[in-house]
Design an enzyme around this catalytic site. Structure first.
Site, PDB file in Angstrom:
ATOM      1  N   GLY A   6       5.475   3.931  -2.259  1.00  0.00           N
ATOM      2  CA  GLY A   6       5.444   3.244  -0.979  1.00  0.00           C
ATOM      3  C   GLY A   6       4.666   4.004   0.071  1.00  0.00           C
ATOM      4  O   GLY A   6       3.972   4.991  -0.207  1.00  0.00           O
ATOM      5  N   GLY A  52       9.185  -4.945  -0.811  1.00  0.00           N
ATOM      6  CA  GLY A  52       9.293  -4.882  -2.258  1.00  0.00           C
ATOM      7  C   GLY A  52      10.305  -3.873  -2.777  1.00  0.00           C
ATOM      8  O   GLY A  52      10.409  -3.687  -3.995  1.00  0.00           O
ATOM      9  N   GLY A 103       4.289   6.252   3.650  1.00  0.00           N
ATOM     10  CA  GLY A 103       5.018   7.270   4.389  1.00  0.00           C
ATOM     11  C   GLY A 103       4.688   8.680   3.947  1.00  0.00           C
ATOM     12  O   GLY A 103       3.945   8.908   2.982  1.00  0.00           O
ATOM     13  N   GLU A 134       2.956  -2.182  -5.337  1.00  0.00           N
ATOM     14  CA  GLU A 134       2.626  -3.286  -4.434  1.00  0.00           C
ATOM     15  C   GLU A 134       1.547  -2.878  -3.436  1.00  0.00           C
ATOM     16  O   GLU A 134       0.599  -3.611  -3.169  1.00  0.00           O
ATOM     17  CB  GLU A 134       3.868  -3.771  -3.695  1.00  0.00           C
ATOM     18  CG  GLU A 134       4.535  -2.731  -2.819  1.00  0.00           C
ATOM     19  CD  GLU A 134       5.769  -3.269  -2.137  1.00  0.00           C
ATOM     20  OE1 GLU A 134       5.834  -3.197  -0.905  1.00  0.00           O
ATOM     21  OE2 GLU A 134       6.679  -3.750  -2.844  1.00  0.00           O
ATOM     22  N   LYS A 183      17.877  12.578  15.078  1.00  0.00           N
ATOM     23  CA  LYS A 183      18.137  13.064  16.442  1.00  0.00           C
ATOM     24  C   LYS A 183      18.496  14.547  16.448  1.00  0.00           C
ATOM     25  O   LYS A 183      19.578  14.956  16.900  1.00  0.00           O
ATOM     26  CB  LYS A 183      19.236  12.232  17.114  1.00  0.00           C
ATOM     27  CG  LYS A 183      18.826  10.776  17.341  1.00  0.00           C
ATOM     28  CD  LYS A 183      19.881   9.996  18.082  1.00  0.00           C
ATOM     29  CE  LYS A 183      19.416   8.564  18.347  1.00  0.00           C
ATOM     30  NZ  LYS A 183      20.424   7.753  19.049  1.00  0.00           N
TER      31      LYS A 183
END
Length: 431
Positions: free
Chosen positions: A206, A327, A208, A229, A352
């Site tokens: 993916g 996906g 990132g 994908e 955070k």
């Protein structure tokens, strides 16, 4: 004869209630949409259907109601605010089913897409796209925005000039998605994943920093394959290093299989006239049963929050919608069905400045489950891998607590005991 359209000829193609299907990312035809916006008062309840919009527009902000509106299938920076303001709709979906969803629900569909220059035989290529639009080639009207900067690619994304209703010409450089900065946490997470990847494995990676870090660490592997994908820049380096050949794949051996590409100009240059890359419809690429045909497939994706059952909320942040399913669920299911399949879903253990744990007893109120507990294989943080497949609920909770940030582990254990997820006897044993 294929026709170069002027503005009015384009508008006459759009009957009242027309549904315009726009591809993902760089398939978005900016000139065609400019023409629609400039003449929106001539449109009657026309709706644009699209995933991953690149450019915010007036109709997305709800300024052309009754004339031109937007329906989203995956939020982006250009649509997120509009969704929360209530000026667009978001349709739940899993990526592989989007073509069927559009086919079943749209009444007067027309595709508008960016395409490469035609070849000597009159075929345009949809370039960086096949996604959900390629399945409609030859079945519904297509209007193309021909752009010399769109790479010519191959696969099921070819359309002949006799199959289109018309075209406009607009040369513009493609939008680039710059590679994110890779942090030490990203490298640590990536190192756990790469230790599980073997020579000859097929990868779905993916977007990132962690997926990019994984790709950068695989250059000494051999005979890796790609069935993904989204194709990103990392594939260029894997090919150059000799790590990526695809020769061990069961389907499309030697080929890089994808449904869309989004990255830098370096990636787009790599794709141009490259017959080793094939773009197929998302209904094929993301079909869990097609994914499962690849032995040793490894899926790498990200989430924002995980509970102690293993449920992943990957499309909401703090209970508010941020994206959509995409996906992730397709590949989570696909690797479960595959022989020797492995699925990794990654996240930092905290957010955070380490003030909150991303691993929780219960998901934040309003959070939406993207990947169910039944289809999650492995969760990865900078503290290790929790292998959940085949584990009991108690074993899952223990494994996930073990990869949480150390400052939250005792708190998570106490909350899990109070919630009945872990037996109280654990407290005695630990003491």
């Amino acid at each position: 004869m294929t026709k170069l359209l002027n503005d009015q000829e384009l508008l006459t193609l759009l009957k009242p209630g027309t549904d315009i299907i726009i591809p993902i990312a760089n398939g978005e035809p900016h000139l065609l949409l400019d023409i629609l916006e400039a003449n929106y008062e001539q449109l009657d309840h026309v709706t644009v259907h699209q995933m991953l919009v690149l450019r915010e527009r007036a109709y997305i902000r709800g300024e052309m109601k009754g004339h031109l509106s937007h329906k989203s299938y995956f939020l982006s920076g250009a649509t997120r605010k509009a969704f929360h303001n209530g000026t667009i709709d978001l349709v739940p979906n899993v990526f592989n089913e989007v073509p069927r969803l559009l086919r079943d629900t749209l009444k007067l569909p027309v595709v508008m897409a960016v395409a490469s220059l035609p070849d000597e035989n009159g075929y345009f290529s949809l370039g960086t796209q096949a996604d959900y639009v390629s399945e409609f080639i030859g079945k519904i009207p297509f209007v193309l925005e021909v752009n010399q900067h769109m790479p010519r690619t191959f696969g099921k994304n070819q359309i002949h000039m006799n199959e289109i209703a018309g075209y406009v010409e607009h040369d513009a450089f493609l939008t680039e998605e710059k590679c994110p900065v890779i942090s030490q946490k990203d490298k640590k997470i990536a190192s756990y994943i790469t230790s599980e990847i073997q020579n000859g494995d097929t990868l779905q990676v993916g977007i990132g920093a962690v997926p990019n870090a994984v790709m950068s660490m695989l250059k000494n592997h051999r005979n890796l394959g790609i069935h993904t994908e989204m194709l990103t820049d990392g594939v260029v380096d894997l090919v150059a290093s000799g790590a990526l050949t695809g020769t061990k794949k069961n389907t499309y051996p030697g080929k890089i299989i994808t449904t869309f590409a989004y990255g830098t100009q370096r990636l787009y240059d790599f794709l141009h006239n490259n017959t080793e890359v094939e773009f197929l419809s998302v209904s094929a690429v993301n079909d869990p049963y097609e994914i499962a045909k690849e032995d040793n497939i490894v899926s790498i994706n990200a989430t924002t929050e995980v509970d102690l059952y293993g449920q992943c909320a990957s499309e909401t942040i703090g209970g508010n919608y941020y994206s959509s399913t995409g996906g992730q669920a397709d590949f989570a299911r696909g690797v479960q069905l595959a022989k020797n399949g492995k699925g990794f879903i990654c996240l930092y253990s905290t957010l955070k400045n380490d003030s909150m744990s991303r691993i929780k007893v219960n998901l934040e109120p309003g959070s939406v489950v993207t990947t169910s507990k039944n289809e999650v294989d492995c969760i990865v943080t900078e503290y290790g891998i929790a292998k959940l497949h085949g584990k009991s609920l108690r074993e899952r909770a223990e494994a996930l607590i073990a990869i949480a940030h150390p400052k939250f582990r005792d708190e998570l254990r106490s909350e899990a005991i109070a919630a009945g997820m872990l037996p109280a006897v654990e407290t005695v044993e630990r003491s």
